[in-house]
Design a protein around this motif. Sequence first.
Motif, PDB file in Angstrom:
ATOM      1  N   GLY A  20       0.832  -1.206   0.036  1.00  0.00           N
ATOM      2  CA  GLY A  20      -0.005  -0.117  -0.002  1.00  0.00           C
ATOM      3  C   GLY A  20       0.749   1.187  -0.025  1.00  0.00           C
ATOM      4  O   GLY A  20       2.121   1.363   0.367  1.00  0.00           O
ATOM      5  N   PRO A  21       0.241   2.347  -0.337  1.00  0.00           N
ATOM      6  CA  PRO A  21       0.997   3.627  -0.475  1.00  0.00           C
ATOM      7  C   PRO A  21       1.585   4.205   0.823  1.00  0.00           C
ATOM      8  O   PRO A  21       2.417   5.106   0.965  1.00  0.00           O
ATOM      9  N   GLU A  22       1.200   3.691   2.063  1.00  0.00           N
ATOM     10  CA  GLU A  22       1.575   4.143   3.339  1.00  0.00           C
ATOM     11  C   GLU A  22       2.843   3.365   3.499  1.00  0.00           C
ATOM     12  O   GLU A  22       3.471   3.837   4.748  1.00  0.00           O
ATOM     13  N   ALA A  23       3.258   2.621   2.883  1.00  0.00           N
ATOM     14  CA  ALA A  23       4.586   2.100   3.236  1.00  0.00           C
ATOM     15  C   ALA A  23       5.965   2.947   2.994  1.00  0.00           C
ATOM     16  O   ALA A  23       5.933   3.505   2.203  1.00  0.00           O
ATOM     17  N   SER A  24       6.564   2.603   4.175  1.00  0.00           N
ATOM     18  CA  SER A  24       7.773   3.577   4.005  1.00  0.00           C
ATOM     19  C   SER A  24       8.900   2.651   4.785  1.00  0.00           C
ATOM     20  O   SER A  24       8.609   1.791   5.328  1.00  0.00           O
ATOM     21  N   PRO A  25      10.419   3.430   4.972  1.00  0.00           N
ATOM     22  CA  PRO A  25      11.328   2.760   5.491  1.00  0.00           C
ATOM     23  C   PRO A  25      10.883   2.356   7.001  1.00  0.00           C
ATOM     24  O   PRO A  25      10.457   3.405   7.669  1.00  0.00           O
ATOM     25  N   TYR A  26      10.949   0.817   7.479  1.00  0.00           N
ATOM     26  CA  TYR A  26      10.749   0.782   8.616  1.00  0.00           C
ATOM     27  C   TYR A  26       9.248   0.600   8.789  1.00  0.00           C
ATOM     28  O   TYR A  26       9.099   0.332  10.227  1.00  0.00           O
ATOM     29  N   ARG A  27       8.415   0.670   8.118  1.00  0.00           N
ATOM     30  CA  ARG A  27       7.079   0.880   8.115  1.00  0.00           C
ATOM     31  C   ARG A  27       6.311  -0.084   7.085  1.00  0.00           C
ATOM     32  O   ARG A  27       6.186   0.595   5.981  1.00  0.00           O
ATOM     33  N   PRO A  28       6.024  -1.252   7.442  1.00  0.00           N
ATOM     34  CA  PRO A  28       5.496  -1.997   6.205  1.00  0.00           C
ATOM     35  C   PRO A  28       3.928  -1.615   6.042  1.00  0.00           C
ATOM     36  O   PRO A  28       3.442  -2.545   5.003  1.00  0.00           O
ATOM     37  N   ALA A  29       3.347  -0.933   6.455  1.00  0.00           N
ATOM     38  CA  ALA A  29       1.718  -0.541   6.331  1.00  0.00           C
ATOM     39  C   ALA A  29       1.006  -1.667   6.481  1.00  0.00           C
ATOM     40  O   ALA A  29       0.909  -2.286   7.485  1.00  0.00           O
ATOM     41  N   GLN A  30       0.576  -2.295   5.190  1.00  0.00           N
ATOM     42  CA  GLN A  30      -0.735  -3.249   5.131  1.00  0.00           C
ATOM     43  C   GLN A  30      -0.042  -4.434   5.247  1.00  0.00           C
ATOM     44  O   GLN A  30      -0.955  -5.579   5.357  1.00  0.00           O
ATOM     45  N   CYS A  31       1.386  -4.563   5.085  1.00  0.00           N
ATOM     46  CA  CYS A  31       2.152  -5.933   4.947  1.00  0.00           C
ATOM     47  C   CYS A  31       2.244  -6.514   6.470  1.00  0.00           C
ATOM     48  O   CYS A  31       2.187  -5.501   7.395  1.00  0.00           O
ATOM     49  N   SER A  32       2.562  -7.823   6.537  1.00  0.00           N
ATOM     50  CA  SER A  32       2.860  -8.218   7.925  1.00  0.00           C
ATOM     51  C   SER A  32       4.191  -9.073   7.535  1.00  0.00           C
ATOM     52  O   SER A  32       4.524  -9.396   6.519  1.00  0.00           O
ATOM     53  N   LEU A  33       5.023  -9.268   8.392  1.00  0.00           N
ATOM     54  CA  LEU A  33       6.501  -9.990   8.246  1.00  0.00           C
ATOM     55  C   LEU A  33       6.115 -11.469   8.242  1.00  0.00           C
ATOM     56  O   LEU A  33       5.325 -12.018   8.822  1.00  0.00           O
ATOM     57  N   GLY A  34       6.823 -12.367   7.176  1.00  0.00           N
ATOM     58  CA  GLY A  34       6.666 -13.412   6.867  1.00  0.00           C
ATOM     59  C   GLY A  34       7.599 -14.233   7.773  1.00  0.00           C
ATOM     60  O   GLY A  34       8.256 -13.852   8.613  1.00  0.00           O
ATOM     61  N   TRP A  35       7.332 -15.643   7.790  1.00  0.00           N
ATOM     62  CA  TRP A  35       8.082 -16.435   8.664  1.00  0.00           C
ATOM     63  C   TRP A  35       9.460 -16.450   8.081  1.00  0.00           C
ATOM     64  O   TRP A  35      10.420 -16.805   8.980  1.00  0.00           O
ATOM     65  N   ALA A  36       9.949 -16.185   6.988  1.00  0.00           N
ATOM     66  CA  ALA A  36      11.345 -16.206   6.540  1.00  0.00           C
ATOM     67  C   ALA A  36      12.239 -15.131   7.292  1.00  0.00           C
ATOM     68  O   ALA A  36      13.451 -15.420   7.730  1.00  0.00           O
ATOM     69  N   PHE A  37      11.537 -13.996   7.721  1.00  0.00           N
ATOM     70  CA  PHE A  37      12.209 -12.795   8.247  1.00  0.00           C
ATOM     71  C   PHE A  37      12.514 -13.199   9.736  1.00  0.00           C
ATOM     72  O   PHE A  37      13.569 -13.114  10.312  1.00  0.00           O
ATOM     73  N   TYR A  38      11.411 -13.928  10.254  1.00  0.00           N
ATOM     74  CA  TYR A  38      11.673 -14.472  11.759  1.00  0.00           C
ATOM     75  C   TYR A  38      12.565 -15.512  11.627  1.00  0.00           C
ATOM     76  O   TYR A  38      13.624 -15.677  12.672  1.00  0.00           O
ATOM     77  N   ALA A  39      12.647 -16.461  10.748  1.00  0.00           N
ATOM     78  CA  ALA A  39      13.694 -17.542  10.668  1.00  0.00           C
ATOM     79  C   ALA A  39      15.218 -16.915  10.760  1.00  0.00           C
ATOM     80  O   ALA A  39      16.066 -17.409  11.094  1.00  0.00           O
TER      81      ALA A  39
END
Length: 222
Positions: free
Chosen positions: A162-181
């Motif tokens: 979404g257009p609100e996404a910015s550095p260190y702010r994923p807006a409507q996205c959520s972090l996936g399992w790969a990032f936590y892994a």
Amino acid sequence: MCHVIVTCRSMLWTLLSIVVAFAELIAFMSPDWLSGFPRSDSKVSGVGVDSGEYRPSLGLYSRCLRVGTRGGGVTCGPYARTFGEVASGFWQAAMLFLAAGTLVLGGVACISIFSLCFQSILKKSIFNICGLLQAIAGLLLMVGLMLYPAGWGSEKVIGYCGPEASPYRPAQCSLGWAFYAAIGGTLAAFVCAVFSAQAEIATSSDKVQEEIEEGKSLICLL
């Protein structure tokens, strides 16, 4: 003469080193670093056609999304054909650090297997050397993980989050399992670095030396 020395602590360190290397490799290659906002294909209808919502995902250089308007399944693959096509300059830097850290961990994982037979390299403890390399790999991975969110303001991420996404702010996205892994693998790399000292102590104990003096080539101790 090669003495095969197996202790609980050295074996645990070896297994953990291998698991950490594979975890980082799988995370690096996965497209599930970010999960986009739910989407539905309103143009699809009909019996037997899946027109429900789905969440596209975006990785460092790959993505998963539904292609076409006929209700086809989600397709995964690289979105960047070259390194220069990666979504953000920050992601390019993150990939370099993550790849370097993963490569070091992979090398240590291979060396750890041979540590059962060879406990020193050029009169230096193989466990201490590997522990130092794992600490360096952990630092490289940590830098890569800190750079990664800085690229969330790129056009590619905005298209998924979404257009609100910015550095260190994923807006409507959520972090996936790969990032936590990747985070878990980084923490485990530091654990391995600390635990390598225990593996060194276990394989150079008085009991091991007594077994060697008795002429045994296979030494297994708890």
